[in-house]
Write a protein that holds these residues in place. Structure first.
Motif, PDB file in Angstrom:
ATOM      1  N   ARG A  47      -1.621  10.925  22.484  1.00 49.93           N
ATOM      2  CA  ARG A  47      -2.810  11.514  23.112  1.00 49.93           C
ATOM      3  C   ARG A  47      -2.496  12.596  24.146  1.00 49.93           C
ATOM      4  O   ARG A  47      -3.154  13.635  24.172  1.00 49.93           O
ATOM      5  CB  ARG A  47      -3.676  10.398  23.743  1.00 49.93           C
ATOM      6  N   PHE A  69      -3.900  16.269  15.181  1.00 49.97           N
ATOM      7  CA  PHE A  69      -2.466  16.127  15.357  1.00 49.97           C
ATOM      8  C   PHE A  69      -1.729  16.807  14.210  1.00 49.97           C
ATOM      9  O   PHE A  69      -2.257  16.993  13.123  1.00 49.97           O
ATOM     10  CB  PHE A  69      -2.043  14.679  15.509  1.00 49.97           C
ATOM     11  N   ILE A 112      -1.900  15.977  22.228  1.00 44.91           N
ATOM     12  CA  ILE A 112      -2.784  16.601  21.253  1.00 44.91           C
ATOM     13  C   ILE A 112      -4.229  16.501  21.691  1.00 44.91           C
ATOM     14  O   ILE A 112      -4.670  15.486  22.191  1.00 44.91           O
ATOM     15  CB  ILE A 112      -2.640  15.968  19.842  1.00 44.91           C
ATOM     16  N   TRP A 126      -7.225  17.324  19.625  1.00 42.50           N
ATOM     17  CA  TRP A 126      -7.999  16.600  18.617  1.00 42.50           C
ATOM     18  C   TRP A 126      -7.229  16.442  17.315  1.00 42.50           C
ATOM     19  O   TRP A 126      -7.147  15.376  16.758  1.00 42.50           O
ATOM     20  CB  TRP A 126      -9.337  17.297  18.349  1.00 42.50           C
TER      21      TRP A 126
END
Lengths: 252, 341
Positions: A101, A108, A104, A106
């Motif tokens: 998280r 990946f 990234i 939204w």
């Protein structure tokens, strides 16, 4: 990465939980021991801004963590919570993927997926990748939670009782794993109940009592029958077996 | 021994499967709409309907298709999609399988707003009044969310409390109303698509499109919160309080904007996300689009049954959603052996 903690204080609704904690932590394996309610978990949570201390500072390589965003902290510090059952069902791969998280927004990339598989392979979890997290045994679940923190690529790992509820073999496996991480330059800070495991693996031990640091130093200096009596109120004998210190409670 | 690329491939295959499920639901939705347009109490032959759709003749049949059937079908899809979308997100963000706009009191507040308008203001005021009152629980729940130490459970219990309060006031108003108004209010409370018109399509669709995109943007963070819990989510860089307020506000607004046109259609917002979760799992990046499309399909199917099963009598769609949705949901819950929530 160095952590410096100065005069840290925290209270839950007016009840003090940490009373003026100061520690310097370098690249090492640090175990935090102490009776229930002595402030081990609270200290860990203050170190990664899950909880906001009332007073005092936590410095990360010379920077106050209050000046860092939660996302910046997440890239440096991984937190491994105590494993609680009854979490929302998800695949092991998805659990570890949440560790990406901080990197990234939204979408990946393939790199993120590869990082996750690589971490799973390092921990020997690749065959469980598509299993539901809650179908795994306690020891495997604990490893998955550590895998998530590794996917985070954090240089500091904070762990809350990683060996609780594990059988002897898995306890040793998890501690070995943490020890091998410190050899790769990761700072490992773990709250732990088992004094024997702590003495066996940690470079230094912090012994806490009533929100304060009672003793800090090498296992040899901290885990003594005098300290255990003062902190836990229990009579013990400290034996030495193969150069490890072992604690045995004395009856009566 | 599995290699790194094998695990990645396995995960990608798993994700592709979910995309295929979503496309299948979309296909079924288009198919259902294509069939629904040919059905109705005024019988028009199958191929005639499609020639009307192409040619727009100004005949009785033409007007039935263009001004009654098509807007009603579109409204069913939009309303079902919007309610399921809002339901899926509230369930996720509050980490509770029962948290939906309905249980949070938003729908019953809209019902009260509609009742006030029907009784005292006139029918022109139904939509603005329903929308205005339905924002009350939205703000109450947001205020609670901002309070220190408010848990998701507090928000759900507050929502249920408001559900009872608004229903009680509505009942009180109906008690002293004349029978004609009572019938109208009742239709509204059960949920009805009979007032669907082209004028209602644009604002509801715009609301759905904007809210869906805003919610979709946050699905990855919702995953983190669902899988890791609030505290660990923080250590992963997600702010659970702020995310919760954002998602609650958008989903509540979406619900309010829909139910002020249709009345309180229950169950879709609860059932559609659960059925989709059983099929493709809890990853919100796939679950949200799947639930949204499936909600549209579910409500369209129910409404088509409502229009045809006792033709020429048209039942309120809410009756069908509850009668069909309830047992179907129960069956799925019992048949499913493994825990999925």
């Amino acid at each position: 990465m160095r952590i410096r903690i100065r005069e840290l204080e925290f209270e839950y609704d007016g009840i003090p939980a940490l009373k003026g904690i100061s520690i310097d932590i370098n690249e090492e394996f640090l175990a935090i021991v102490g009776p229930n309610g002595s402030g081990k978990t609270t200290l860990l949570k203050c170190m990664c801004k899950i909880l906001k201390p009332k007073r005092g500072v936590v410095m990360l390589n010379g920077r106050d963590i209050n000046d860092l965003s939660q996302m910046e902290i997440a890239k440096r510090i991984g937190y491994v919570p105590q494993n609680v059952s009854g979490t929302f069902p998800a695949k092991v791969f998805e659990v570890v993927l949440t560790g990406r998280r901080p990197y990234i927004g939204w979408k990946f990339s393939r790199k993120d997926l590869e990082k996750v598989s690589e971490v799973l392979r390092v921990l020997g979890l690749e065959e469980f990748a598509m299993r539901d997290f809650d179908t795994l045994s306690g020891g495997q679940q604990q490893k998955v939670l550590i895998a998530r923190a590794l996917a985070q690529e954090a240089k500091i790992l904070l762990l809350d009782e990683p060996t609780a509820n594990l059988d002897l073999k898995h306890q040793l496996e998890v501690m070995e794993l943490l020890k091998s991480l410190t050899r790769k330059g990761v700072t490992v800070i773990t709250a732990i109940h088992d004094l024997n495991l702590a003495s066996m693996f940690a470079d230094r031990i912090v012994m806490m009592k009533d929100g304060k640091i009672f003793a800090i130093g090498t296992p040899k200096n901290v885990v003594t029958s005098d300290n255990v009596r003062a902190v836990y109120g229990v009579e013990v004998r400290v034996l030495e077996v193969d150069s490890y210190r072992v604690i045995v409670p004395v009856k009566g | 021994m599995l290699r790194v690329s094998d695990v990645v491939e396995e995960y990608e295959k798993y994700s592709l499967g979910k995309v295929l499920v979503i496309l299948t639901i979309l296909l079924l939705l288009i198919l259902a709409a294509g069939i629904a347009v040919t059905l109705g109490s005024y019988s028009i032959p199958f191929f005639k309907v499609y020639s009307i759709l192409i040619e727009h003749p100004n005949s009785v049949e033409g007007r039935i298709v263009w001004f009654l059937r098509v807007p009603r079908i579109l409204m069913a899809i939009i309303a079902g999609s919007a309610l399921a979308c809002a339901g899926a997100m509230t369930q996720g963000i509050l980490r509770n399988p029962l948290a939906t706009p309905y249980t949070l009191g938003i729908s019953s507040a809209a019902g009260l707003g509609a009742a006030i308008a029907i009784l005292y203001l006139g029918s022109y005021a139904v939509i603005p009044s329903a929308f205005a009152i339905s924002l009350i629980p939205v703000f109450v729940i947001l205020a609670i969310a901002k309070m220190r130490g408010a848990t998701p459970e507090t928000m759900i219990l507050a929502g249920i409390a408001m559900l009872y309060i608004f229903s009680a006031v509505t009942t009180l108003l109906m008690f002293f109303a004349n029978p004609e108004d009572v019938k109208e209010i009742y239709f509204w409370i059960v949920g009805d698509l009979g007032k669907a018109s082209w004028k209602a399509i644009l604002p509801t669709f715009a609301s759905l499109a904007v809210c869906f995109l805003l919610l979709f943007w946050k699905t990855w963070d919702v995953n983190v919160i669902m899988i890791a819990g609030d505290e660990t989510a923080k250590s992963l860089g997600v702010n659970p309080e702020r995310l919760r307020i954002f998602v609650m506000f958008i989903s509540s607004f979406l619900t309010a904007s829909i139910v002020s046109f249709t009345g309180t259609i229950g169950f879709v917002c609860l059932v559609a996300p659960h059925i989709c979760r059983m099929i493709i799992g809890g990853d919100y990046r796939y679950l949200l689009p799947a639930s949204t499309l499936f909600g549209g399909l579910l409500l369209l199917t129910c409404d088509t049954i409502a229009r045809t099963v006792m033709a020429p009598i048209v039942l309120p769609v809410g009756v069908i959603t509850n009668c069909l949705g309830g047992p179907m949901f129960l069956y799925l819950l019992l048949r499913r052996r493994r825990e999925y929530w």
